[in-house]
Design a protein around this motif. Structure first.
Motif, PDB file in Angstrom:
ATOM      1  N   GLN A  92      81.907  48.241  52.131  1.00 53.41           N
ATOM      2  CA  GLN A  92      81.168  46.995  52.297  1.00 53.41           C
ATOM      3  C   GLN A  92      82.045  45.788  51.978  1.00 53.41           C
ATOM      4  O   GLN A  92      82.039  44.789  52.711  1.00 53.41           O
ATOM      5  CB  GLN A  92      79.932  46.998  51.394  1.00 53.41           C
ATOM      6  N   ASP A  93      82.826  45.884  50.897  1.00 61.81           N
ATOM      7  CA  ASP A  93      83.699  44.764  50.547  1.00 61.81           C
ATOM      8  C   ASP A  93      84.883  44.645  51.501  1.00 61.81           C
ATOM      9  O   ASP A  93      85.381  43.539  51.734  1.00 61.81           O
ATOM     10  CB  ASP A  93      84.189  44.915  49.106  1.00 61.81           C
ATOM     11  N   LEU A  94      85.320  45.784  52.050  1.00 65.30           N
ATOM     12  CA  LEU A  94      86.401  45.711  53.037  1.00 65.30           C
ATOM     13  C   LEU A  94      85.990  44.838  54.209  1.00 65.30           C
ATOM     14  O   LEU A  94      86.798  44.058  54.730  1.00 65.30           O
ATOM     15  CB  LEU A  94      86.760  47.114  53.535  1.00 65.30           C
ATOM     16  N   MET A  95      84.739  44.950  54.614  1.00 71.57           N
ATOM     17  CA  MET A  95      84.276  44.184  55.769  1.00 71.57           C
ATOM     18  C   MET A  95      84.100  42.705  55.454  1.00 71.57           C
ATOM     19  O   MET A  95      83.854  41.902  56.349  1.00 71.57           O
ATOM     20  CB  MET A  95      82.989  44.791  56.310  1.00 71.57           C
ATOM     21  N   LYS A  96      84.245  42.345  54.176  1.00 72.93           N
ATOM     22  CA  LYS A  96      84.210  40.930  53.801  1.00 72.93           C
ATOM     23  C   LYS A  96      85.612  40.325  53.753  1.00 72.93           C
ATOM     24  O   LYS A  96      85.764  39.123  53.534  1.00 72.93           O
ATOM     25  CB  LYS A  96      83.528  40.769  52.445  1.00 72.93           C
ATOM     26  N   GLU A  97      86.634  41.183  53.950  1.00 69.98           N
ATOM     27  CA  GLU A  97      87.991  40.686  54.045  1.00 69.98           C
ATOM     28  C   GLU A  97      88.197  39.981  55.388  1.00 69.98           C
ATOM     29  O   GLU A  97      87.348  40.054  56.278  1.00 69.98           O
ATOM     30  CB  GLU A  97      88.977  41.858  53.927  1.00 69.98           C
TER      31      GLU A  97
END
Length: 208
Positions: A92-97
């Motif tokens: 989920q946080d990867l997709m906020k990169e």
């Protein structure tokens, strides 16, 4: 050259995959030039515009015979230093990169869905027309890319990019060779066979 065999493909396919294999293709049709034409339009092989067209899609187009070349496998990847900073990050946080995108963002949305991210909110985006340009942006640490293998697997093999510890996904689309319906010219069929053989090798190497 009116006697040349003309192969059309997207510019990224030409630069990443076809050009490094041109000598091998030339050996299949000695005495004939092979012209590789990079273009974004869909070449019309049925109108004798091109002899072979490398197309991306589901493999179904009217008026042509199609042969599978290789699948499209999307792998989250980044430059080594950025990869090190992302150790332990969630999907989920990867997709906020910052995401590097060629085309639209549907591949990232699909990747998030398969990775179990519900209603993924995408981070900032840098968008490019061609995949090889997005790869260069990834090498410059400008964001995270969904690398398309085996077409662009060389970026993993030369270690300029690193696969992140997340699942790869197989697209419902792939790369195909389109020729005229009922194509019987021996040189064209020999090149199709050789391209498919090289494609199988590339896929096996990647899977290995």
């Amino acid at each position: 050259d009116p006697g040349a065999i003309r192969i059309s493909a997207l510019p990224s396919m030409v630069r990443l995959w076809l050009m490094p294999r041109l000598r091998r293709l030339e050996a299949i049709a000695p005495g004939r030039a092979i012209e590789i034409i990079p273009e974004h339009r869909m070449a019309q092989v049925q109108n004798r515009d091109m002899d072979i067209a490398v197309r991306y899609g589901t493999g179904s187009w009217p008026g042509v015979d199609t042969h599978p070349l290789f699948p499209d496998i999307a792998i989250p990847a980044a430059a080594p230093e950025l990869s090190a900073r992302l150790v332990g990050i969630s999907a989920q946080d990867l997709m906020k990169e910052t995401l590097l995108i060629d085309g639209d963002s549907s591949d990232w949305q699909e990747w998030g869905r398969r990775a179990g991210v519900q209603r993924a909110l995408l981070g900032s985006k840098r968008q490019f027309l061609d995949h090889d340009v997005a790869i260069e942006a990834a090498r410059q640490e400008l964001g995270v890319i969904l690398l398309r293998a085996p077409m662009a697997a060389s970026a993993l093999y030369d270690k300029s990019l690193q696969a992140l510890p997340f699942p790869a996904i197989s697209s419902t689309r792939g790369h195909y060779l389109a020729v005229r319906a009922g194509e019987r010219r021996p040189d064209i069929l020999a090149l199709v066979d050789e391209l498919r053989s090289i494609g199988a090798e590339a896929t096996a190497h990647f899977n290995g």
